[in-house]
Motif scaffolding. Structure first.
Motif, short mmCIF file in Angstrom:
data_model
loop_
_atom_site.label_atom_id
_atom_site.label_comp_id
_atom_site.label_asym_id
_atom_site.label_seq_id
_atom_site.Cartn_x
_atom_site.Cartn_y
_atom_site.Cartn_z
N GLU A 226 0.84 -1.20 0.00
CA GLU A 226 0.00 0.00 0.00
C GLU A 226 0.88 1.25 0.00
O GLU A 226 1.98 1.23 0.55
CB GLU A 226 -0.93 -0.01 1.22
CG GLU A 226 -1.91 -1.16 1.22
CD GLU A 226 -2.72 -1.27 2.50
OE1 GLU A 226 -3.70 -2.04 2.51
OE2 GLU A 226 -2.38 -0.59 3.49
N GLN A 300 -4.74 6.99 -1.69
CA GLN A 300 -4.04 5.77 -1.30
C GLN A 300 -4.35 4.64 -2.29
O GLN A 300 -5.50 4.51 -2.76
CB GLN A 300 -4.47 5.34 0.11
CG GLN A 300 -3.67 4.16 0.65
CD GLN A 300 -4.20 3.69 2.00
OE1 GLN A 300 -5.40 3.77 2.26
NE2 GLN A 300 -3.32 3.21 2.85
N GLU A 302 -2.97 0.44 -3.91
CA GLU A 302 -2.30 -0.83 -3.59
C GLU A 302 -1.88 -1.54 -4.85
O GLU A 302 -2.56 -1.49 -5.88
CB GLU A 302 -3.24 -1.74 -2.78
CG GLU A 302 -2.61 -3.09 -2.42
CD GLU A 302 -3.53 -3.97 -1.60
OE1 GLU A 302 -3.84 -5.09 -2.06
OE2 GLU A 302 -3.93 -3.55 -0.50
N SER A 348 -0.97 2.84 5.82
CA SER A 348 -0.53 1.89 4.79
C SER A 348 0.22 0.73 5.41
O SER A 348 1.18 0.92 6.16
CB SER A 348 0.38 2.59 3.77
OG SER A 348 -0.34 3.54 3.02
N SER A 484 4.19 -0.59 5.67
CA SER A 484 4.36 -0.42 4.22
C SER A 484 5.79 -0.10 3.82
O SER A 484 6.21 -0.36 2.70
CB SER A 484 3.43 0.69 3.72
OG SER A 484 3.69 1.90 4.40
#
Length: 728
Positions: A226, A300, A302, A348, A484
């Motif tokens: 992420e 955000q 992924e 994240s 993350s």
């Protein structure tokens, strides 16, 4: 001129942004041909290496056999010729020091021949071993300043690759990094050690169940990455993002993620262009990225790969982070990998999907159609229950960092309390065995949607639990607490070692109980599982991990550890039972573990000290001046209105003045706290910074964020959350 010139310039630059003129063109090359085209992979080796040397390398790569040093010169020559055919002029031994990032030193292929020309050289000894400066990387006292020698050792199991640059290419050779004495100074060496151990112990279990093939058991990983994207112009107007990776100030926007409209929504065009470009580069490097989507928070996203061998997956994740950052720059954006770059919205993570597999069995965590009859699966699953319960503190420690502390327990992240989610049906199977009853079938059945035109959907045996730190997801476990920005090597080293210890324990119990008599195996399995459930079932939890009730139940009734901060968690790395486990299986020495504890605590301390210095500087040089200008404007307006006899309330002026005064006092308090930070022992300093500095920083932020909502917008110099998250 207004104080927020940089902010206004940033907004103007973003709104006038023009995407790169270059576009991806797959007309000349099929995606299947693109994949791995810059990797010295099996296809290339088979084409360029003599048959005998190719077979020798394959034995090392696929079966873990010792490498034959005599083949190095031939492999080096083939690798050099392949790299130069792709325009490479230099090579580098890529390694992964305890900084958490990738390190490399470039050397040229060309050497003067003494006749005014140059020849291309790359011998086997240069392929096998390099020599960086070991004392210049984090080593936790294993090396002193004057003891500089360290070695990089060629990792045959992770293929070499070509990295492209606008001005050329260079050959990258994945390596392990050790000191002159052989101590691990990197992330890769312990992972390779742990991979060997898990194979040894898992083989014992397979043999007990009748598999005498000797097929290698490997650990697999798939890391769901992420990240946030913001425009570079906003980034350069935020000193906190540049130096700390997260916003130390920022009022809550009027709209965040409350409407749940960003998750899995349509990907913005500019972001999609970035994603396609990044995937194009990752395909060349053989990184098997599979999924892309919007994440929960605005701004955000992924990207997720398919499963790979643990070591290769770790190297690929490091490449992925590098490519995301470089590609974002190309598209006028910055990729933020901090676990919590924006307060109050989703953080994240890097969900680590973990499994063990073996040729002939597939995933050893696959329950099959009848898990209640699959004794081998139940044994491997029982090993997970025992391992996580015995070493839950270690699991918390290997995901500890100053940045990840801001995320654990927030939306889309697990709590700091480690627990296992198995799902309703699988939990019932283990509970029945614990009670001494025969487990019953668990038919998942089909899901009736209620619309005739839609197909009947097969339903999994259990639901998913997004709040569980360690969740069973069908044929693997998902460790959701990894940050993350972290390497996935550390968590995998811990998991492989923990599982090895439990498999060792179980194998010994079964071997002693059966003495090779297969007729006794079923009863022995039942007893081992019952004993594990009697001693370790408190780690199983299927409910809401975010709830206050669970925190109370976990700590007060079940006795599970709760280590909410890294200052508390990191010392678990050197707990006696952890040292005993790692040294028993030769994954770490006691000295290597002690060095890591010191390094991680020092990194934690440095991160907080950097943030504290930034809070003081930004408050003094950006927030305070803007608020004072607004205060002066309000005072001037009040005076002018009074002069002409028009009533004018001073409530806003008094409000700004009071919060300015409180912010100044909070800044002074923070400065005093940092001046009193004289503790030399890293552990004590970590606790001091955690419980003194961090609350003081939040106190400054509280008043600054309030002022952001009050001060005139044209006098506020920092780009706002709304601008950074929503303007692309």
């Amino acid at each position: 001129m207004s104080s927020n010139k940089s902010r206004q310039n940033a907004i103007t630059a973003v709104t006038n942004y023009t995407p790169p003129s270059t576009t991806l063109n797959f007309a000349d090359i099929k995606p299947t041909d693109l994949f791995g085209c810059n990797v010295f992979n099996d296809k290339v080796m088979k084409e360029r290496l003599p048959k005998g040397i190719y077979k020798s390398l394959k034995k090392t790569i696929e079966h873990g056999e010792a490498i034959d040093p005599s083949i190095a010169d031939t492999v080096a020559y083939a690798m050099k010729e392949w790299a130069m055919s792709k325009g490479a002029t230099h090579y580098t031994h890529v390694f992964y020091p305890l900084t958490g990032s990738t390190a490399e030193k470039h050397d040229g292929f060309l050497s003067p021949d003494g006749k005014g020309s140059a020849i291309a050289e790359f011998e086997g000894k240069l392929l096998i071993q390099g020599e960086p400066d070991a004392s210049s990387f984090p080593n936790g006292g294993l090396r002193t300043t004057f003891e500089a020698r360290g070695y990089t050792a060629w990792d045959v199991t992770s293929p070499a690759y070509i990295l492209e640059n606008p001005n050329g290419t260079f050959l990258c050779i994945p390596t392990a990094f050790v000191s002159w004495k052989g101590e691990a100074l990197d992330k890769k060496t312990p992972l390779l050690r742990a991979n060997q151990v898990i194979n040894t112990q898992a083989q014992r279990i397979l043999k007990i169940f009748g598999d005498k093939s000797g097929n290698r058991v490997i650990s697999n990983a798939g890391a769901e990455q992420e990240y946030f994207l913001i425009d570079r112009n906003f980034y350069f107007a935020r000193p906190d993002l540049q130096l700390a990776g997260r916003t130390l100030f920022g009022a809550k926007p009027a709209k965040g993620q409350e409407l749940d409209d960003h998750y899995f929504g349509a990907i913005p065009r500019r972001v999609l262009s970035f994603m396609m470009d990044a995937e194009h580069e990752l395909y060349k490097l053989g990184v098997p990225v599979k999924t892309r989507h919007n994440e929960v928070a605005p701004g955000q996203f992924e990207i997720a790969p398919v499963f790979e061998h643990a070591n290769l997956a770790t190297d690929h994740n490091q490449m992925l982070m590098t490519v995301l950052k470089s590609t974002a720059k190309k598209h006028g954006m910055v990729c933020l990998l901090h676990e919590k770059p924006f307060a109050g919205i989703n953080g994240s993570g890097k969900h680590l999907n973990y499994s063990l597999s073996c040729e002939g069995h597939g995933s050893l965590f696959d329950p099959g159609e009848n898990p209640h009859k699959n004794a081998q699966f139940l044994i491997f699953c029982a090993a997970a229950i025992r391992a996580v319960h015995r070493h839950s503190k270690l699991l918390r420690a290997v995901v500890a960092s100053a940045s990840n502390d801001h995320r654990l327990g927030a939306n889309e992240a697990p709590p700091a309390i480690m627990s296992i989610f198995l799902g309703k049906h699988l939990t019932e199977i283990f509970q029945k065995i614990q009670e001494g009853n025969s487990p019953t079938p668990t038919s998942s059945g089909f899901l009736k949607v209620g619309v005739d035109t839609l197909p009947t959907l097969p339903r999994d045996a259990g639901d998913r639990n997004r709040t569980s730190p360690f969740a069973f997801t069908g044929n693997r476990f998902e460790f959701r607490a990894v940050g993350s920005n972290a390497s996935i090597a550390g968590p995998q080293v811990a998991l492989n070692s923990m599982f090895s210890e439990s498999l060792d324990f179980i194998a010994t119990e079964l071997e002693n109980a059966t003495k090779g008599d297969q007729s006794k195996l079923n009863a022995a399995v039942q007893k081992v599982i019952k004993d594990i459930m009697d001693n370790h079932s408190s780690i199983l939890f299927d409910g809401d991990g975010y709830s206050a009730e669970w925190h109370k139940e976990a700590t007060e009734e079940r006795g599970l550890p709760n280590l909410p901060t890294s200052a508390e968690a990191i010392p678990a790395i050197t707990a006696p039972e952890v040292i005993e486990m790692f040294t028993k299986y030769n994954v770490f020495t006691k000295e290597e573990l002690e060095s890591r504890e010191e390094i991680y605590l020092e990194q934690y301390n440095q991160a907080i000290m950097t943030e504290a210095a930034l809070v003081v500087k930004i408050a003094k040089t950006q927030i305070f001046p803007g608020a004072v200008r607004y205060q002066n404007e309000l005072a001037s307006t009040c005076a002018n209105m009074k002069t002409i006899g028009v009533p004018f309330t001073t409530d806003v002026l008094e409000d700004v003045t009071e919060n300015l005064r409180k912010m100044q006092a909070a800044v002074v308090n923070l400065q005093k706290i940092m001046e009193n930070n004289t503790e030399s022992e890293v552990g004590k300093q970590a606790n001091y910074l955690c419980y003194k500095a961090l609350p003081a920083m939040l106190e400054v932020r509280k008043y600054a964020d309030y002022l952001e909502d009050v001060v005139a917008d044209d006098l506020w110099s920092l780009p706002s959350y709304s601008e950074m998250l929503f303007i692309k």
